[in-house]
Design an enzyme around this catalytic site. Structure first.
Site, PDB file in Angstrom:
ATOM      1  N   PRO A  16      -9.828   2.434   4.682  1.00  0.00           N
ATOM      2  CA  PRO A  16      -8.794   1.968   5.501  1.00  0.00           C
ATOM      3  C   PRO A  16      -7.838   0.865   4.980  1.00  0.00           C
ATOM      4  CG  PRO A  16     -10.667   0.861   6.259  1.00  0.00           C
ATOM      5  CD  PRO A  16     -11.004   1.733   4.970  1.00  0.00           C
ATOM      6  N   LYS A  21      -8.234  -1.602  -1.660  1.00  0.00           N
ATOM      7  CA  LYS A  21      -7.739  -0.619  -2.480  1.00  0.00           C
ATOM      8  C   LYS A  21      -6.988  -0.927  -3.599  1.00  0.00           C
ATOM      9  CE  LYS A  21      -6.277   2.233   0.470  1.00  0.00           C
ATOM     10  NZ  LYS A  21      -6.288   1.358   1.616  1.00  0.00           N
ATOM     11  N   SER A  22      -5.870  -1.402  -3.215  1.00  0.00           N
ATOM     12  CA  SER A  22      -4.626  -1.852  -4.232  1.00  0.00           C
ATOM     13  C   SER A  22      -5.315  -2.978  -5.308  1.00  0.00           C
ATOM     14  CB  SER A  22      -3.466  -2.310  -3.649  1.00  0.00           C
ATOM     15  OG  SER A  22      -2.907  -1.236  -2.926  1.00  0.00           O
ATOM     16  N   GLU A  89      -1.397   4.785  -3.544  1.00  0.00           N
ATOM     17  CA  GLU A  89      -0.749   5.477  -2.184  1.00  0.00           C
ATOM     18  C   GLU A  89      -0.881   7.132  -2.379  1.00  0.00           C
ATOM     19  OE1 GLU A  89       0.024   3.827   0.457  1.00  0.00           O
ATOM     20  OE2 GLU A  89       0.594   1.929  -0.311  1.00  0.00           O
ATOM     21  N   GLN A  91      -2.232   9.486  -1.043  1.00  0.00           N
ATOM     22  CA  GLN A  91      -2.359  10.080   0.194  1.00  0.00           C
ATOM     23  C   GLN A  91      -0.938  10.601   0.595  1.00  0.00           C
ATOM     24  OE1 GLN A  91      -2.532   6.928   0.282  1.00  0.00           O
ATOM     25  NE2 GLN A  91      -1.370   6.171   1.941  1.00  0.00           N
ATOM     26  N   CYS A 183     -13.604  -0.520  13.080  1.00  0.00           N
ATOM     27  CA  CYS A 183     -14.927   0.347  12.856  1.00  0.00           C
ATOM     28  C   CYS A 183     -14.645   1.574  13.816  1.00  0.00           C
ATOM     29  CB  CYS A 183     -15.880  -0.448  13.477  1.00  0.00           C
ATOM     30  SG  CYS A 183     -16.075  -0.781  15.179  1.00  0.00           S
TER      31      CYS A 183
END
Ligand SMILES: [Zn+2]
Length: 196
Positions: A16, A21-22, A89, A91, A183
């Protein structure tokens, strides 16, 4: 060039918002540069809110990226001797992203794709699930739920401070939009047909 040649493979970095992630993509990009491997970084053209040419993590770290209109355009920019291709990105790309990354991996490139695995509704996001399926390596990161402190796997969309409705349009003019990591239990998506 030193060392053995890559055989080609796909890595997926998912999770999320606020799960890092980046940051992880930038970390891997920097390791390849330390090893003097040739790398190209791509991201889709989404909007002009952020720095156009950079992959930017929330910590403000950045790496230069080539902004492309669609997945196939990546192939037009690929230089012959590139060894590593990073895509942020992921997605937001169209279905051709699968053909493109398979082609690159089949042609001995290491391909690293980072992106959201689920959208604000908690549903699989674009072609990210397909990328995870064909990837050799998948790293799924969690953030920390901003409500209860448990591991967060979802992105909560808030409009004027309230959970966004399932049917809320993606672009809302004049509303204050924000996102939180949450969550499963604290992630809220009202389905009451547009009434907040
Ligand atoms: Zn929670």
């Amino acid at each position: 060039m030193y060392g053995p040649k890559n055989h080609g493979w796909i890595e997926a970095i998912v999770g999320p918002m606020y799960s890092g992630k980046s940051e992880e993509l930038i970390r891997r990009v920097r390791r390849t540069k330390i090893a003097k491997q040739k790398i190209q970084v791509f991201k889709p053209k989404i909007d002009n809110r952020f720095s156009k040419m950079d992959v930017v993590s929330h910590q403000g770290e950045k790496e230069e990226a080539i902004v492309v209109e669609n997945a196939e355009e990546i192939l037009r920019f690929i230089e012959n001797d590139v060894q590593v291709v990073a895509i942020d990105e992921a997605q937001f790309f169209d279905e051709n992203i699968i053909k493109v990354i398979n082609y690159l991996a089949d042609n001995e490139k290491r391909v690293i794709c980072a992106g959201l695995d689920t959208d604000f509704k908690g549903e699989p996001f674009g072609y990210m699930p397909n990328i995870m399926a064909i990837a050799e390596f998948v790293d799924k990161f969690q953030a920390i739920c901003m409500v209860c402190g448990n591991p967060a796997t979802r992105t909560q969309r808030l409009i004027d401070g309230k959970p966004a409705n399932y049917y809320e349009p993606v672009v809302l003019v004049g509303a204050q939009e924000s996102y939180e990591a949450r969550c499963r239990k604290c992630h809220t998506v009202p389905k009451n047909n547009g009434v907040r």
